[in-house]
Scaffold this motif. Structure first.
Motif, PDB file in Angstrom:
ATOM      1  N   SER A 127       0.820  -1.216   0.000  1.00 11.90           N
ATOM      2  CA  SER A 127       0.000   0.000   0.000  1.00 11.90           C
ATOM      3  C   SER A 127       0.856   1.269   0.000  1.00 11.90           C
ATOM      4  CB  SER A 127      -0.952   0.008   1.198  1.00 11.90           C
ATOM      5  OG  SER A 127      -0.246  -0.035   2.413  1.00 11.90           O
ATOM      6  N   LYS A 128       1.992   1.265   0.671  1.00 13.06           N
ATOM      7  CA  LYS A 128       2.874   2.446   0.677  1.00 13.06           C
ATOM      8  C   LYS A 128       3.438   2.708  -0.718  1.00 13.06           C
ATOM      9  CE  LYS A 128       4.229   2.131   5.550  1.00 13.06           C
ATOM     10  NZ  LYS A 128       5.336   1.823   6.504  1.00 13.06           N
ATOM     11  N   ILE A 129       3.865   1.664  -1.372  1.00 12.07           N
ATOM     12  CA  ILE A 129       4.391   1.807  -2.736  1.00 12.07           C
ATOM     13  C   ILE A 129       3.282   2.259  -3.685  1.00 12.07           C
ATOM     14  CG2 ILE A 129       5.455   0.597  -4.674  1.00 12.07           C
ATOM     15  CD1 ILE A 129       6.709  -1.334  -2.610  1.00 12.07           C
ATOM     16  N   ALA A 130       2.095   1.675  -3.525  1.00 18.79           N
ATOM     17  CA  ALA A 130       0.967   1.999  -4.402  1.00 18.79           C
ATOM     18  C   ALA A 130       0.506   3.437  -4.230  1.00 18.79           C
ATOM     19  CB  ALA A 130      -0.199   1.044  -4.123  1.00 18.79           C
ATOM     20  N   HIS A 131       0.625   3.996  -3.017  1.00 20.46           N
ATOM     21  CA  HIS A 131       0.183   5.375  -2.776  1.00 20.46           C
ATOM     22  C   HIS A 131       0.980   6.366  -3.617  1.00 20.46           C
ATOM     23  CE1 HIS A 131      -0.147   9.051   0.050  1.00 20.46           C
ATOM     24  NE2 HIS A 131      -1.202   9.009  -0.744  1.00 20.46           N
ATOM     25  N   ILE A 132       2.309   6.265  -3.565  1.00 19.67           N
ATOM     26  CA  ILE A 132       3.157   7.166  -4.363  1.00 19.67           C
ATOM     27  C   ILE A 132       2.898   6.963  -5.846  1.00 19.67           C
ATOM     28  CG2 ILE A 132       5.527   7.845  -4.904  1.00 19.67           C
ATOM     29  CD1 ILE A 132       4.615   8.540  -2.065  1.00 19.67           C
ATOM     30  N   ALA A 133       2.750   5.719  -6.248  1.00 15.95           N
ATOM     31  CA  ALA A 133       2.498   5.426  -7.665  1.00 15.95           C
ATOM     32  C   ALA A 133       1.180   6.048  -8.129  1.00 15.95           C
ATOM     33  CB  ALA A 133       2.473   3.919  -7.884  1.00 15.95           C
ATOM     34  N   THR A 134       0.163   6.032  -7.282  1.00 14.61           N
ATOM     35  CA  THR A 134      -1.136   6.605  -7.646  1.00 14.61           C
ATOM     36  C   THR A 134      -1.070   8.124  -7.734  1.00 14.61           C
ATOM     37  OG1 THR A 134      -2.216   4.754  -6.514  1.00 14.61           O
ATOM     38  CG2 THR A 134      -3.595   6.641  -7.079  1.00 14.61           C
ATOM     39  N   ILE A 135      -0.334   8.760  -6.842  1.00 18.48           N
ATOM     40  CA  ILE A 135      -0.168  10.223  -6.894  1.00 18.48           C
ATOM     41  C   ILE A 135       0.382  10.654  -8.252  1.00 18.48           C
ATOM     42  CG2 ILE A 135       1.201  12.154  -5.970  1.00 18.48           C
ATOM     43  CD1 ILE A 135       0.948  10.827  -3.208  1.00 18.48           C
ATOM     44  N   LEU A 136       1.293   9.872  -8.793  1.00 17.44           N
ATOM     45  CA  LEU A 136       1.905  10.207 -10.079  1.00 17.44           C
ATOM     46  C   LEU A 136       0.934  10.027 -11.248  1.00 17.44           C
ATOM     47  CD1 LEU A 136       5.439   8.628  -9.484  1.00 17.44           C
ATOM     48  CD2 LEU A 136       4.822  11.051  -9.442  1.00 17.44           C
ATOM     49  N   LEU A 137      -0.241   9.449 -10.981  1.00 16.87           N
ATOM     50  CA  LEU A 137      -1.260   9.289 -12.020  1.00 16.87           C
ATOM     51  C   LEU A 137      -2.314  10.401 -11.993  1.00 16.87           C
ATOM     52  CD1 LEU A 137      -2.070   5.443 -12.097  1.00 16.87           C
ATOM     53  CD2 LEU A 137      -0.955   6.806 -13.882  1.00 16.87           C
ATOM     54  N   ILE A 138      -2.167  11.400 -11.131  1.00 15.66           N
ATOM     55  CA  ILE A 138      -3.177  12.461 -11.038  1.00 15.66           C
ATOM     56  C   ILE A 138      -3.426  13.162 -12.381  1.00 15.66           C
ATOM     57  CG2 ILE A 138      -3.629  14.767 -10.053  1.00 15.66           C
ATOM     58  CD1 ILE A 138      -2.595  13.700  -7.384  1.00 15.66           C
ATOM     59  N   PRO A 139      -2.392  13.460 -13.189  1.00 13.33           N
ATOM     60  CA  PRO A 139      -2.669  14.109 -14.501  1.00 13.33           C
ATOM     61  C   PRO A 139      -3.309  13.177 -15.533  1.00 13.33           C
ATOM     62  CG  PRO A 139      -0.353  14.373 -13.823  1.00 13.33           C
ATOM     63  CD  PRO A 139      -0.945  13.307 -12.975  1.00 13.33           C
ATOM     64  N   TRP A 140      -3.339  11.910 -15.260  1.00 18.28           N
ATOM     65  CA  TRP A 140      -3.734  10.885 -16.230  1.00 18.28           C
ATOM     66  C   TRP A 140      -5.140  11.078 -16.794  1.00 18.28           C
ATOM     67  CZ3 TRP A 140      -1.768   6.452 -18.574  1.00 18.28           C
ATOM     68  CH2 TRP A 140      -2.662   5.451 -18.934  1.00 18.28           C
ATOM     69  N   LEU A 180      18.464   5.776 -13.182  1.00 20.39           N
ATOM     70  CA  LEU A 180      18.729   6.620 -12.016  1.00 20.39           C
ATOM     71  C   LEU A 180      18.445   5.878 -10.712  1.00 20.39           C
ATOM     72  CD1 LEU A 180      17.250  10.078 -13.147  1.00 20.39           C
ATOM     73  CD2 LEU A 180      19.665   9.435 -12.948  1.00 20.39           C
ATOM     74  N   ASN A 181      17.484   4.947 -10.758  1.00 19.01           N
ATOM     75  CA  ASN A 181      17.124   4.142  -9.586  1.00 19.01           C
ATOM     76  C   ASN A 181      16.758   5.007  -8.379  1.00 19.01           C
ATOM     77  OD1 ASN A 181      16.633   1.694  -8.328  1.00 19.01           O
ATOM     78  ND2 ASN A 181      18.739   1.490  -7.571  1.00 19.01           N
ATOM     79  N   ILE A 182      15.915   6.036  -8.616  1.00 19.84           N
ATOM     80  CA  ILE A 182      15.518   6.943  -7.534  1.00 19.84           C
ATOM     81  C   ILE A 182      14.068   6.742  -7.111  1.00 19.84           C
ATOM     82  CG2 ILE A 182      17.207   8.736  -8.102  1.00 19.84           C
ATOM     83  CD1 ILE A 182      15.017  10.209  -9.624  1.00 19.84           C
ATOM     84  N   LEU A 183      13.315   5.943  -7.878  1.00 18.04           N
ATOM     85  CA  LEU A 183      11.923   5.670  -7.553  1.00 18.04           C
ATOM     86  C   LEU A 183      11.695   4.169  -7.474  1.00 18.04           C
ATOM     87  CD1 LEU A 183      10.039   8.159  -9.956  1.00 18.04           C
ATOM     88  CD2 LEU A 183      10.373   8.435  -7.495  1.00 18.04           C
ATOM     89  N   THR A 184      10.641   3.790  -6.778  1.00 17.25           N
ATOM     90  CA  THR A 184      10.262   2.379  -6.775  1.00 17.25           C
ATOM     91  C   THR A 184       9.815   1.960  -8.177  1.00 17.25           C
ATOM     92  OG1 THR A 184       7.953   2.859  -6.239  1.00 17.25           O
ATOM     93  CG2 THR A 184       9.476   2.549  -4.382  1.00 17.25           C
ATOM     94  N   GLY A 185       9.783   0.672  -8.425  1.00 15.72           N
ATOM     95  CA  GLY A 185       9.375   0.189  -9.738  1.00 15.72           C
ATOM     96  C   GLY A 185       7.973   0.639 -10.109  1.00 15.72           C
ATOM     97  N   ALA A 186       7.040   0.583  -9.156  1.00 14.44           N
ATOM     98  CA  ALA A 186       5.658   0.990  -9.432  1.00 14.44           C
ATOM     99  C   ALA A 186       5.585   2.469  -9.789  1.00 14.44           C
ATOM    100  CB  ALA A 186       4.766   0.699  -8.229  1.00 14.44           C
ATOM    101  N   ALA A 187       6.364   3.299  -9.103  1.00 13.92           N
ATOM    102  CA  ALA A 187       6.374   4.735  -9.388  1.00 13.92           C
ATOM    103  C   ALA A 187       6.987   5.026 -10.756  1.00 13.92           C
ATOM    104  CB  ALA A 187       7.143   5.486  -8.301  1.00 13.92           C
ATOM    105  N   VAL A 188       8.007   4.273 -11.131  1.00 13.50           N
ATOM    106  CA  VAL A 188       8.579   4.402 -12.478  1.00 13.50           C
ATOM    107  C   VAL A 188       7.495   4.137 -13.520  1.00 13.50           C
ATOM    108  CG1 VAL A 188      10.179   3.372 -14.139  1.00 13.50           C
ATOM    109  CG2 VAL A 188      10.942   3.831 -11.803  1.00 13.50           C
TER     110      VAL A 188
END
Length: 434
Positions: free
Chosen positions: A123-136, A180-188
């Motif tokens: 759920s923690k990984i999924a939260h950041i990944a979902t935030i990055l989908l706001i413009p979607w 760069l390996n700065i984000l989790t895979g889901a966030a990438v």
């Protein structure tokens, strides 16, 4: 297409091919991004989290998907263009607000952990990944509105060209972030999706510029009241909204199934494979609308083309699912471990008929939209989702099957019943002598 009245198979193929190419290019996003995520740390958790974030993103974009069909059918001149564009803007704002609210931590973690039952690591990984989908969702709505206008005016090649920009930006983002390996895979994965669709939206608006200028000069059409647009569009919007609501529902039930983490991990990969062939059918709905609206006598040839296309999808998907090619796809291309690759094979076999059924239901929906009968489409989709959820509940409760197999079975049963339901209302739309 503008000058084509009675079409031939080659005319349908030429009109459909750029649209199919567009959907195919989008379909390869899933396997491509999943293969990158699978090669980054914490493969299992990140694939599961990516599946959750993508399910939320798909649900948020669902009400906007049918804008392409709406603009194909409704935009005829200056007044209808501005009226439908205003409607699209309102809808984009609303959906952006909704996905932003979902991303509020208290709301998201309640949904992810208390409702879906996900582990805190996922759920923690999924939260950041979902935030990055706001413009979607807004970017999807913007480009689909203008893609419909391009299709209406026979410029399907431009639709394909705009998708190339999407894939380029998506690929560059994914490769850079992977290195760069700065984000989790889901966030990438989700950042790459958002950057790609924003680039596509800009490209399609530029490509539609000359057509839009011509539309604005045509003042002979009438204004379309908001209530009229709403009555036409809401049943259409409910169709993908209800349909894509299946994925959060499946995610919810997978969290309560046997081998839940493995099931959540492989489902995005399996769905991506199936979507490659489903995309050929999804691209056909606007073709049906555009060609039959030119001449009702085109119905039979459009129907026959759909039959050939469905058979092609069935055979192609079968070759992958039932031969050693499946190991090549899941292990080598998708990057799954031996354990997950083996786990994915049976669900893929079960879902082999889904692409062909997508061709059928796209044809049925196209025929119904062409004669402005959209309510049965919504009812069929609601029926499909109800059957899927009922199947999930029963199979999880009364069998010991792994979640991925249960999900695949439920999806096939639901789609089959929905297609059967649409045959009756579609009969009223079949032109005489066809």
């Amino acid at each position: 297409m503008d000058n084509i009245q009675k079409v031939k198979y080659k005319d349908i193929f030429k009109f459909w091919l750029p649209l199919a190419s567009t959907w195919l290019m989008m379909a390869f996003e899933g396997p491509y991004l999943a293969s990158i995520i699978a090669r980054l740390p914490q493969e299992k958790f990140n694939l599961a989290a990516y599946g959750v974030a993508l399910a939320i993103g798909l649900l948020a974009e669902a009400p906007i998907i049918m804008l392409m069909s709406a603009s194909t059918a409704m935009v005829k001149g200056k007044h209808s263009y501005y009226d439908l564009r205003r409607f699209a803007i309102y809808l984009n704002i609303l959906l952006t607000l909704i996905i932003s609210i979902i991303c509020i931590p208290q709301i998201f973690y309640f949904f992810a952990q208390d409702v879906l039952g996900l582990k805190s690591e996922v759920s923690k990984i999924a939260h950041i990944a979902t935030i990055l989908l706001i413009p979607w969702p807004a970017a999807i709505g913007y480009r689909r509105f203008y893609q419909g206008i391009l299709i209406k005016n026979g410029k399907t090649k431009y639709v394909a060209f705009s998708t190339i920009f999407r894939l380029m930006f998506m690929s560059v983002s994914a490769i850079v972030l992977y290195n760069l390996n700065i984000l989790t895979g889901a966030a990438v994965g989700t950042f790459s999706l958002s950057s790609g669709v924003i680039a596509e939206a800009v490209a399609v608006r530029i490509m539609a510029n000359n057509i839009v200028k011509g539309i604005k000069q045509n003042e002979q059409d009438k204004n379309i009241p908001l209530i009229t647009i709403s009555k036409f569009y809401i049943p259409l919007a409910l169709t993908p909204l209800i349909g894509l609501g299946v994925y959060p529902a499946v995610t919810f039930f997978m969290g309560k199934s046997i081998k839940s983490i493995e099931s959540l991990a492989v489902l995005p990969v399996i769905n991506s494979l199936v979507f490659i062939f489903r995309s050929l059918g999804l691209s056909y709905q606007e073709v049906v609308i555009a060609i039959i609206s030119k001449n009702e006598n085109n119905y039979k040839i459009v129907r026959n083309f759909a039959a050939f296309l469905g058979l092609f999808c069935l055979i192609s998907m079968g070759i992958i699912a039932f031969t050693p090619v499946s190991h090549l796809w899941f292990k080598v291309i998708s990057g799954l471990s031996d354990e997950l690759a083996k786990f994915a094979m049976i669900p893929a076999m079960i879902m082999v008929a889904l692409p062909a059924s997508t061709v059928l239901i796209s044809f049925q929906r196209g025929v119904l939209v062409n004669c402005s009968i959209t309510n049965p489409i919504t009812i069929a989709t609601a029926l499909e989702v109800s059957i899927i959820i009922a199947s999930l509940i029963l199979l999880i409760k009364f069998t010991l099957l792994p979640g991925a197999i249960i999900a695949a079975t439920a999806l096939v049963i639901g789609r089959s019943i929905a297609s059967l339901f649409l045959f009756l209302p579609m009969k009223n739309c079949v032109p005489k002598n066809n």
